[in-house]
Design an enzyme around this catalytic site. Sequence first.
Site, PDB file in Angstrom:
ATOM      1  N   LYS A   1      51.837  25.466  49.048  1.00 48.12           N
ATOM      2  CA  LYS A   1      51.698  25.360  47.588  1.00 48.12           C
ATOM      3  C   LYS A   1      51.098  26.656  47.026  1.00 48.12           C
ATOM      4  O   LYS A   1      50.661  27.529  47.775  1.00 48.12           O
ATOM      5  CB  LYS A   1      50.802  24.168  47.244  1.00 48.12           C
ATOM      6  CG  LYS A   1      49.385  24.274  47.794  1.00 48.12           C
ATOM      7  CD  LYS A   1      48.572  23.041  47.484  1.00 48.12           C
ATOM      8  CE  LYS A   1      47.156  23.186  48.050  1.00 48.12           C
ATOM      9  NZ  LYS A   1      46.298  22.049  47.707  1.00 48.12           N
TER      10      LYS A   1
ATOM     11  N   TYR B   1      32.469  50.788  32.247  1.00 49.94           N
ATOM     12  CA  TYR B   1      32.108  50.089  31.019  1.00 49.94           C
ATOM     13  C   TYR B   1      30.667  49.595  31.059  1.00 49.94           C
ATOM     14  O   TYR B   1      30.214  49.043  32.072  1.00 49.94           O
ATOM     15  CB  TYR B   1      33.039  48.888  30.804  1.00 49.94           C
ATOM     16  CG  TYR B   1      34.434  49.264  30.370  1.00 49.94           C
ATOM     17  CD1 TYR B   1      34.656  49.909  29.161  1.00 49.94           C
ATOM     18  CD2 TYR B   1      35.525  48.966  31.170  1.00 49.94           C
ATOM     19  CE1 TYR B   1      35.940  50.251  28.753  1.00 49.94           C
ATOM     20  CE2 TYR B   1      36.815  49.299  30.780  1.00 49.94           C
ATOM     21  CZ  TYR B   1      37.011  49.944  29.569  1.00 49.94           C
ATOM     22  OH  TYR B   1      38.290  50.283  29.174  1.00 49.94           O
TER      23      TYR B   1
END
Length: 358
Positions: free
Chosen positions: A35, A255
Amino acid sequence: MKPFPRAEISSSALQNNLAVLRQQASRSQVMAVVKANGYGHGLLNVANCLHTADGFGLARLEEALELRAGGVKARLLLLEGFFRSTDLPLLVAHDIDTVVHHESQIEMLEQATLSKPVTVWLKVDSGMHRLGVTPEQFTQVYARLMACDNVAKPIHLMTHFACADEPENHYTQVQMQTFNQLTADLPGFRTLANSAGALYWPKSQGDWIRPGIALYGVSPVTGDCGANHGLIPAMNLVSRLIAVRDHKAGQPVGYGCYWTAKQDTRLGVVAIGYGDGYPRNAPEGTPVWVNGRRVPIVGRVSMDMLTVDLGADATDLVGDEALLWGAALPVEEVAEHIGTIAYELVTKLTPRVAVCLA
């Protein structure tokens, strides 16, 4: 030229891991759980590499249909079951098994008009309390399914463990006891064991095991490593240095000026970021493998890039490869630094990452 970033998938590692699990549970058939796009490794790639598996477990009907369209003939099981009555003819047409865990599914089966019965695995809630019929409901539900002409006989039986990845937690034994008492003497296959069950709880192995994360070379247990069980990482997540810069003590990077160098050093910028699925919350010190050594992430991970401290004497060059996780740097180790689990890391890669068989 090879794409960057890329997830290199090792077919030999996948096959090794299947062999290890077969040896671990030699009396059981193996339903390989593929899955979530084969846990991020590529659904059809994984199924083809694991073509000797006895069956495949999936979360959604669309995944099962993709495997059938790709030529996969093995048993397929929808682990969450079907969601709509219109799914049932597709299960019949493509020979797909389904889990049944809820009253609504039983009603749809009873009301359907089908050309042949559907193979059902009745899920018992033995203690996880997420999906499944309760022990109190079991006898009545089982009788309804037995009376339903749209349900193939025998009915197969399954449960799922809540704490099998905690080897010292005896709740798994409680769940096994609950399931075994309810299903004693009933016909059909039984499946209880996920990866952790197969590796740590041999009494849970049953007729089928349903390994997921272990097939990809990863241990399901926090603090453990797949290599301890003979498993080999199936994914190498690779990018490259796109800049190498001299960096002065006292200068920040990234940042928010989140990190400041304490001494002169050399920084490398790696072409991968949260836009590729690498977690933005990876803290300072999270390792990256560059030219045979671990180097720490510094500053914040940005959308397309992250920065590593290569060290003052580094000789690394632009274009050198950087391994984010894989054979030399276990994904379990990276996950522990970030405060998550390996499952999340490998399944969250975005389509910007090229997935290729190595």
